[in-house]
Design an enzyme around this catalytic site. Structure first.
Site, PDB file in Angstrom:
ATOM      1  N   GLY A   1      49.154 -53.474 -51.143  1.00  0.00           N
ATOM      2  CA  GLY A   1      49.374 -54.903 -50.895  1.00  0.00           C
ATOM      3  C   GLY A   1      49.677 -55.244 -49.453  1.00  0.00           C
ATOM      4  O   GLY A   1      50.111 -56.347 -49.154  1.00  0.00           O
TER       5      GLY A   1
ATOM      6  N   GLU B   1      55.223 -49.711 -58.297  1.00  0.00           N
ATOM      7  CA  GLU B   1      56.095 -50.877 -58.534  1.00  0.00           C
ATOM      8  C   GLU B   1      57.010 -50.623 -59.733  1.00  0.00           C
ATOM      9  O   GLU B   1      58.143 -51.099 -59.771  1.00  0.00           O
ATOM     10  CB  GLU B   1      55.235 -52.137 -58.725  1.00  0.00           C
ATOM     11  CG  GLU B   1      54.647 -52.588 -57.388  1.00  0.00           C
ATOM     12  CD  GLU B   1      53.312 -53.303 -57.476  1.00  0.00           C
ATOM     13  OE1 GLU B   1      52.934 -53.772 -58.559  1.00  0.00           O
ATOM     14  OE2 GLU B   1      52.634 -53.376 -56.432  1.00  0.00           O
TER      15      GLU B   1
ATOM     16  N   LYS C   1      48.090 -56.757 -62.127  1.00  0.00           N
ATOM     17  CA  LYS C   1      49.548 -56.924 -61.998  1.00  0.00           C
ATOM     18  C   LYS C   1      49.986 -58.195 -62.743  1.00  0.00           C
ATOM     19  O   LYS C   1      49.395 -58.530 -63.761  1.00  0.00           O
ATOM     20  CB  LYS C   1      49.944 -56.928 -60.521  1.00  0.00           C
ATOM     21  CG  LYS C   1      49.381 -55.698 -59.777  1.00  0.00           C
ATOM     22  CD  LYS C   1      49.951 -55.485 -58.426  1.00  0.00           C
ATOM     23  CE  LYS C   1      49.329 -54.251 -57.794  1.00  0.00           C
ATOM     24  NZ  LYS C   1      49.881 -53.914 -56.497  1.00  0.00           N
TER      25      LYS C   1
ATOM     26  N   HIS D   1      53.091 -46.585 -62.009  1.00  0.00           N
ATOM     27  CA  HIS D   1      52.725 -47.311 -60.788  1.00  0.00           C
ATOM     28  C   HIS D   1      53.957 -47.400 -59.883  1.00  0.00           C
ATOM     29  O   HIS D   1      55.077 -47.512 -60.359  1.00  0.00           O
ATOM     30  CB  HIS D   1      52.219 -48.717 -61.157  1.00  0.00           C
ATOM     31  CG  HIS D   1      51.650 -49.431 -59.978  1.00  0.00           C
ATOM     32  ND1 HIS D   1      52.440 -50.068 -59.056  1.00  0.00           N
ATOM     33  CD2 HIS D   1      50.372 -49.561 -59.549  1.00  0.00           C
ATOM     34  CE1 HIS D   1      51.662 -50.579 -58.109  1.00  0.00           C
ATOM     35  NE2 HIS D   1      50.402 -50.279 -58.387  1.00  0.00           N
TER      36      HIS D   1
ATOM     37  N   ASN E   1      43.738 -53.530 -61.242  1.00  0.00           N
ATOM     38  CA  ASN E   1      45.099 -53.750 -61.730  1.00  0.00           C
ATOM     39  C   ASN E   1      45.495 -55.178 -61.360  1.00  0.00           C
ATOM     40  O   ASN E   1      45.771 -55.458 -60.202  1.00  0.00           O
ATOM     41  CB  ASN E   1      46.031 -52.723 -61.062  1.00  0.00           C
ATOM     42  CG  ASN E   1      47.492 -52.949 -61.396  1.00  0.00           C
ATOM     43  OD1 ASN E   1      47.825 -53.755 -62.273  1.00  0.00           O
ATOM     44  ND2 ASN E   1      48.366 -52.245 -60.689  1.00  0.00           N
TER      45      ASN E   1
ATOM     46  N   GLU F   1      48.342 -43.433 -54.524  1.00  0.00           N
ATOM     47  CA  GLU F   1      48.573 -44.745 -53.925  1.00  0.00           C
ATOM     48  C   GLU F   1      49.755 -44.674 -52.961  1.00  0.00           C
ATOM     49  O   GLU F   1      50.912 -44.802 -53.390  1.00  0.00           O
ATOM     50  CB  GLU F   1      48.872 -45.779 -55.014  1.00  0.00           C
ATOM     51  CG  GLU F   1      47.769 -45.941 -56.031  1.00  0.00           C
ATOM     52  CD  GLU F   1      47.826 -47.315 -56.686  1.00  0.00           C
ATOM     53  OE1 GLU F   1      46.837 -48.037 -56.575  1.00  0.00           O
ATOM     54  OE2 GLU F   1      48.857 -47.661 -57.272  1.00  0.00           O
TER      55      GLU F   1
ATOM     56  N   SER G   1      45.193 -51.289 -50.886  1.00  0.00           N
ATOM     57  CA  SER G   1      44.366 -52.163 -50.036  1.00  0.00           C
ATOM     58  C   SER G   1      42.889 -51.754 -50.006  1.00  0.00           C
ATOM     59  O   SER G   1      42.248 -51.837 -48.962  1.00  0.00           O
ATOM     60  CB  SER G   1      44.951 -52.253 -48.614  1.00  0.00           C
ATOM     61  OG  SER G   1      46.235 -52.836 -48.655  1.00  0.00           O
TER      62      SER G   1
HETATM   63  P1  PGA Z   1      46.363 -53.405 -53.631  1.00  0.00           P
HETATM   64  O1  PGA Z   1      47.147 -52.772 -54.869  1.00  0.00           O
HETATM   65  O2  PGA Z   1      44.907 -53.109 -53.815  1.00  0.00           O
HETATM   66  O3  PGA Z   1      46.658 -54.881 -53.697  1.00  0.00           O
HETATM   67  O4  PGA Z   1      46.920 -52.779 -52.395  1.00  0.00           O
HETATM   68  C1  PGA Z   1      46.785 -51.505 -55.369  1.00  0.00           C
HETATM   69  C2  PGA Z   1      47.710 -51.127 -56.491  1.00  0.00           C
HETATM   70  O5  PGA Z   1      48.908 -51.400 -56.426  1.00  0.00           O
HETATM   71  O6  PGA Z   1      47.248 -50.533 -57.489  1.00  0.00           O
END
Ligand code: PGA
Length: 253
Positions: free
Chosen positions: A173, A97, A11, A95, A9, A167, A213
Site C-alpha cells: 500500500g 495486516e 481488503k 496477511h 485482495n 509481501e 504495490s
Molecule cells: P497492495 O496490497 O497491492 O495495495 O500493496 C497488497 C496486499 O496487501 O496484499
C-alpha cells in the site's frame, strides 16, 4: 511448470454495488484467459454475491481470513466449513495486516493452515519483513522462520495445495515495490526452505506469489523472475482494468 496465480485482495473495500460492478467488469475482461489462476478475495459479506457473478468465468473465490475453529461460540468469526459452503476454494492466511493489527502469530497462522487443509481449502500463507528488519539484514532468516512455523506439521501430501505470498511490509500500500532482484532473492530463499521441508519434487509445484504495490507497470518484470509465480494484489485489484492487465502480464524473457 507452475501455473501462474494472480489474486486480488479487496481488503475492507467496496459496497455490494461496487463489488458487483468490479467483478462483472473483471469477468468480461478475463473471460478468455485459460493459463492463469485468477482469484478474488472480497469481504466475507460479499462472498456469496461474488460467487454467483463469477459462475462460468475463470475467476475463483478466496476468503481474506478464516477461523481455526469449525463452529461454536466464537463471536465474529467465520469458519472453514462456512467458506466452503459459499464456494471459496482458497483462503488468505496470516496477511501482514492480520499479524500487525490483530496480533496473529506464526502459531495461529499454522492452526489456520491446518484448518484450511482439513476443509479442502487451499491456503495462501503470507510472510514478509518490516523495513527495520530489512535494514537489520534479517529478512531471509525471518521469512524462512515464518514459512517453517506457518507450515509446521503440513505433510508433503498437502504441500502442493499451499501457496506462499511474500509481501514485504514496506511495500504494501505504499507505492514502493520490491525490485525484481530483491523479490527474487527472497523467493528463491523461500523455495529452498520449502525444498528442505517437502523435497525437490513437491517444491517444483509450489507457488510463491509476490505482493506489495503490484501494478500494471511493474508486473511484467516481476513475473519474469524464475521463482515469482504470481502476485497478490491489493489496491490495483479494485479496478477491473488494472487487475485484468496484471492477469495478462507479459513475462519478459
Ligand atoms: P497492495 O496490497 O497491492 O495495495 O500493496 C497488497 C496486499 O496487501 O496484499
Amino acid at each position: 511448470m507452475r501455473r501462474p496465480m494472480i489474486a486480488g485482495n479487496w481488503k475492507m473495500n467496496t459496497t455490494a454495488a461496487e463489488a458487483e460492478t468490479l467483478v462483472r467488469g473483471l469477468c468480461s475482461l478475463v473471460a478468455d484467459v485459460t493459463d492463469v489462476d485468477i482469484l478474488v478475495a472480497p469481504p466475507f459479506v460479499y462472498l456469496q454475491l461474488v460467487k454467483a457473478l463469477i459462475a462460468d468465468s475463470p475467476v475463483a473465490l478466496a476468503a481474506q481470513d478464516m477461523s481455526p475453529e469449525k463452529s461454536g461460540p466464537w463471536t465474529g468469526e467465520v469458519s472453514g466449513p462456512m467458506l466452503k459452503d459459499v464456494g471459496c476454494t482458497y483462503v488468505i492466511i496470516g496477511h501482514s495486516e492480520r499479524r500487525q493489527f490483530f496480533f496473529e502469530t506464526d502459531e495461529s497462522v499454522n492452526k489456520k493452515v491446518h484448518a484450511a487443509l482439513n476443509e479442502g481449502l487451499a491456503p495462501i500463507v503470507c510472510v514478509g519483513e518490516t523495513l527495520e528488519e530489512r535494514k537489520k539484514g534479517v529478512t531471509l532468516s525471518l521469512v524462512g522462520r515464518q514459512v517453517k512455523n506457518g507450515l509446521a506439521e503440513v505433510t508433503a501430501g498437502h504441500a502442493s495445495e499451499v501457496t506462499i505470498a511474500y509481501e514485504p511490509l514496506w511495500a504494501i500500500g505504499t507505492g514502493v515495490t520490491a525490485s525484481p532482484e530483491e523479490a527474487e532473492e527472497v523467493h528463491s530463499a523461500i523455495r529452498e526452505v520449502l525444498r528442505e521441508l517437502f523435497g525437490a519434487d513437491i517444491v517444483g509445484n509450489m507457488r510463491i506469489l509476490y505482493g506489495g504495490s503490484v501494478k500494471p507497470d511493474n508486473v511484467d518484470e516481476l513475473m519474469s523472475r524464475p521463482n515469482i509465480d504470481g502476485a497478490l494484489v491489493g489496491g490495483a485489484s479494485l479496478t477491473a482494468e488494472s487487475f485484468a492487465r496484471i492477469v495478462r502480464f507479459e513475462a519478459i524473457s
